[in-house]
Motif scaffolding. Structure first.
Motif, PDB file in Angstrom:
ATOM      1  N   GLU A   1       1.314  -0.814   0.120  1.00 35.35           N
ATOM      2  CA  GLU A   1       0.028   0.036  -0.471  1.00 35.35           C
ATOM      3  C   GLU A   1       0.922   1.541  -0.436  1.00 35.35           C
ATOM      4  N   LEU A   2       1.934   1.707   1.078  1.00 30.08           N
ATOM      5  CA  LEU A   2       3.179   2.376   0.340  1.00 30.08           C
ATOM      6  C   LEU A   2       3.527   3.031  -0.599  1.00 30.08           C
ATOM      7  N   ALA A   3       3.890   1.302  -1.083  1.00 34.85           N
ATOM      8  CA  ALA A   3       4.276   1.343  -2.190  1.00 34.85           C
ATOM      9  C   ALA A   3       3.778   2.421  -3.704  1.00 34.85           C
ATOM     10  N   SER A   4       2.793   1.712  -3.872  1.00 34.69           N
ATOM     11  CA  SER A   4       1.449   2.626  -4.451  1.00 34.69           C
ATOM     12  C   SER A   4       1.229   3.713  -4.680  1.00 34.69           C
ATOM     13  N   ILE A   5       1.508   4.348  -3.129  1.00 28.50           N
ATOM     14  CA  ILE A   5       1.755   5.478  -3.140  1.00 28.50           C
ATOM     15  C   ILE A   5       2.716   6.270  -4.501  1.00 28.50           C
ATOM     16  N   ARG A   6       2.917   5.575  -4.711  1.00 23.33           N
ATOM     17  CA  ARG A   6       4.894   6.121  -5.649  1.00 23.33           C
ATOM     18  C   ARG A   6       3.715   6.611  -6.922  1.00 23.33           C
TER      19      ARG A   6
ATOM     20  N   ASP B   1       6.398   5.317  16.838  1.00 21.92           N
ATOM     21  CA  ASP B   1       7.934   5.046  16.344  1.00 21.92           C
ATOM     22  C   ASP B   1       8.252   6.012  15.349  1.00 21.92           C
ATOM     23  N   THR B   2       9.727   6.132  15.625  1.00 19.11           N
ATOM     24  CA  THR B   2      10.481   6.531  14.089  1.00 19.11           C
ATOM     25  C   THR B   2      10.242   6.235  12.648  1.00 19.11           C
ATOM     26  N   GLU B   3      10.815   4.933  13.388  1.00 22.75           N
ATOM     27  CA  GLU B   3      11.547   3.881  12.567  1.00 22.75           C
ATOM     28  C   GLU B   3      10.001   3.223  11.583  1.00 22.75           C
ATOM     29  N   ASN B   4       9.279   3.561  12.214  1.00 19.34           N
ATOM     30  CA  ASN B   4       8.367   2.964  11.757  1.00 19.34           C
ATOM     31  C   ASN B   4       7.300   2.972  11.119  1.00 19.34           C
ATOM     32  N   CYS B   5       7.485   4.572  11.260  1.00 18.46           N
ATOM     33  CA  CYS B   5       6.313   5.975  10.722  1.00 18.46           C
ATOM     34  C   CYS B   5       7.327   6.555   9.293  1.00 18.46           C
ATOM     35  N   SER B   6       7.336   7.716   9.964  1.00 23.18           N
ATOM     36  CA  SER B   6       7.938   8.743   9.197  1.00 23.18           C
ATOM     37  C   SER B   6       9.165   7.815   7.675  1.00 23.18           C
ATOM     38  N   LYS B   7       9.993   7.493   8.830  1.00 27.36           N
ATOM     39  CA  LYS B   7      11.120   7.060   8.179  1.00 27.36           C
ATOM     40  C   LYS B   7      11.173   5.766   7.105  1.00 27.36           C
ATOM     41  N   ARG B   8       9.840   4.903   7.754  1.00 21.88           N
ATOM     42  CA  ARG B   8       9.622   3.161   6.986  1.00 21.88           C
ATOM     43  C   ARG B   8       8.254   3.632   5.458  1.00 21.88           C
ATOM     44  N   LEU B   9       7.774   5.326   6.018  1.00 25.21           N
ATOM     45  CA  LEU B   9       7.356   6.028   4.918  1.00 25.21           C
ATOM     46  C   LEU B   9       7.807   6.207   3.595  1.00 25.21           C
ATOM     47  N   PHE B  10       8.687   7.679   4.118  1.00 24.70           N
ATOM     48  CA  PHE B  10       9.771   8.213   3.124  1.00 24.70           C
ATOM     49  C   PHE B  10      10.615   6.792   2.725  1.00 24.70           C
ATOM     50  N   LYS B  11      11.141   5.757   3.539  1.00 21.54           N
ATOM     51  CA  LYS B  11      11.544   4.579   2.609  1.00 21.54           C
ATOM     52  C   LYS B  11      11.162   4.111   1.258  1.00 21.54           C
TER      53      LYS B  11
END
Length: 451
Positions: A322-327, A345-355
């Motif tokens: 789902e997150l990859a589909s945003i691209r 958790d930053t690692e599993n939230c904004s960092k995960r989405l940006f990655k």
């Protein structure tokens, strides 16, 4: 002679009793509020002594003001407790006297109009203010002058806030209530705000105010600075019927999209000029909206998106797919969070989405140092479609870490550094503080994505 003195004494005593029993003049005291970074507070009390009066000899010790905030009535019959009810003496930082009007300015670190309940909601408190005069003042009316004037004061406890009152409340039967700001001149731009979990409705009250009073998440977009940058914009601030984590369960995504489209049609909004912003649970809702409606928004400013705790709160943590589909969407996304966030958790939230968004793309980073606010580091893709700003926290331990902010709560004109929860990173976005790696502020970045 004794008879005369006796009666004279009786007459004088009666006159003194009559004068002491005479009622003091009474004046109305009015309350005014400001939405600070930490929420709306009553920061001024105004006393009008009437047209033609000239008041002098007033300082910070002249009056005492007591304030009570209570949610006792709405909590009756429940096991909910309040962490925001209070009974305090307001600290008067300074006084302004302009002819007949006296303004008392309070310290902005106290005097909240919302109380935080154990039900995880910010709820409007019932306010009661009382004013006492501690020492005489000087007052002149025409030719008459009283150097030792004392009066009584009555407060109706209604709060005036020019920022929140620039919005109008829209109650949607069977839908999602929202507050709407209309710019002075017709605009083709719309900014949508999704609040955090604490500002959802409670007990179906339809209060529809917590989302514009708990922080500057809505009112920031109506400021002159924001309106100039976006060349005028309507602002739509939803209030969740309960929580945004029920986005899928309660069809909140579909309802929000419908109401946004209603505004687009009613006010002639350009569909390529819709901006999204949200924080925490509202960041989760924002992410869900982009996944479901990939072409609805041109730009999104998402703060500390609560993706990792969604499952535990009745929602659904987005999958990697789902997150990859945003691209594939046209939405440009700017993410903001503290380096260590104890709530999500930053690692599993904004960092995960940006990655997920930047996967396979070239990126660059830039460090920004600040005198009062926390320093931050921005990483972005080469096309600047995806940006992430992470703010330094005071400790590597999530349970101890804080974010630093510049404030002047005592109104002395000197900025001080204060520390808030490491989760409150949205304050930076609402101040237009984050910058892209090439030094473009977040609001200008969002405006540049509107075609």
């Amino acid at each position: 002679m004794k008879f005369f003195r006796k009666h004279l004494l009786l007459i004088c005593s009666a006159l003194l009793i009559s004068l002491s029993a005479q009622a003091l003049d009474s004046y109305d005291a009015s309350l005014f509020a400001t939405v600070t970074d930490a929420g709306e507070v009553v920061d001024r009390l105004v006393i009008d002594f009437g047209k033609g009066a000239k008041v002098k000899s007033v300082d910070t010790e002249t009056f005492s003001v007591k304030a009570i905030a209570s949610t006792e009535d709405v909590r009756e019959g429940t096991d909910v407790t309040s962490y925001g009810d209070y009974e305090i003496s307001r600290k008067i930082e300074k006084v302004s006297v302009k002819k007949n009007v006296v303004t008392l300015y309070f310290n902005q670190a106290e005097g909240a109009t919302l109380a935080y309940l154990s039900a995880a909601r910010n709820y409007p408190a019932e306010l009661t203010y009382t004013v006492e005069q501690n020492k005489p003042i000087s007052i002149k009316r025409g030719r008459e002058k009283n150097e030792s004037y004392t009066a009584e004061y009555k407060c109706d406890n209604k709060v005036t806030d020019s920022e929140t009152e620039s919005f109008k409340s829209v109650i949607v039967e069977g839908g999602i209530n929202y507050q709407l700001f209309e710019p002075k001149k017709k605009s083709n731009t719309l900014i949508v705000w999704f609040h955090g979990n604490g500002e959802g409705d409670w007990k179906h009250s339809n209060n529809n105010v917590a989302q514009i009073r708990a922080n500057r998440g809505a009112v920031a977009w109506a400021t002159k600075e924001a309106q100039d940058i976006f060349k005028g914009a309507y602002v739509m601030a939803f209030q969740a019927p309960d929580t945004w984590y029920y986005a899928n369960r309660d069809s909140l995504l579909e309802q929000a999209e419908k109401e946004i489209q209603d505004i687009v049609k009613k006010y002639g909004i350009d569909k390529k000029r819709i901006v999204l912003s949200g924080c925490s649970a509202g960041g989760y809702m924002s992410t869900r909206m982009i996944i479901k409606y990939p072409d609805l928004f041109s730009a999104a400013m998402i703060n500390c998106p609560a993706l990792d705790i969604a499952d535990a709160r009745g929602g659904e943590t987005p999958t990697d797919e789902e997150l990859a589909s945003i691209r594939n969407s046209r939405t440009a996304i700017y993410l903001v969070q503290g380096e260590n966030d104890s709530s999500v958790d930053t690692e599993n939230c904004s960092k995960r989405l940006f990655k997920a968004l930047a996967d396979g793309k070239e990126t660059s980073s830039q460090k920004f140092e600040q005198d009062f606010d926390s320093d931050f580091t921005t990483t972005q893709t080469a096309d600047k479609k995806y940006v992430l700003s992470l703010y330094d926290t005071t400790d590597s331990d999530r349970t101890k870490a804080k974010l630093q902010f510049a404030e002047d709560y005592n109104l002395d004109g000197v900025t001080d550094t204060v520390e808030y929860s490491n989760h409150w990173s949205w304050i930076y976005t609402l101040r237009n503080n984050p910058k892209t790696a090439d030094n473009v502020s977040i609001w200008q970045w969002a405006a540049s994505r509107l075609k």
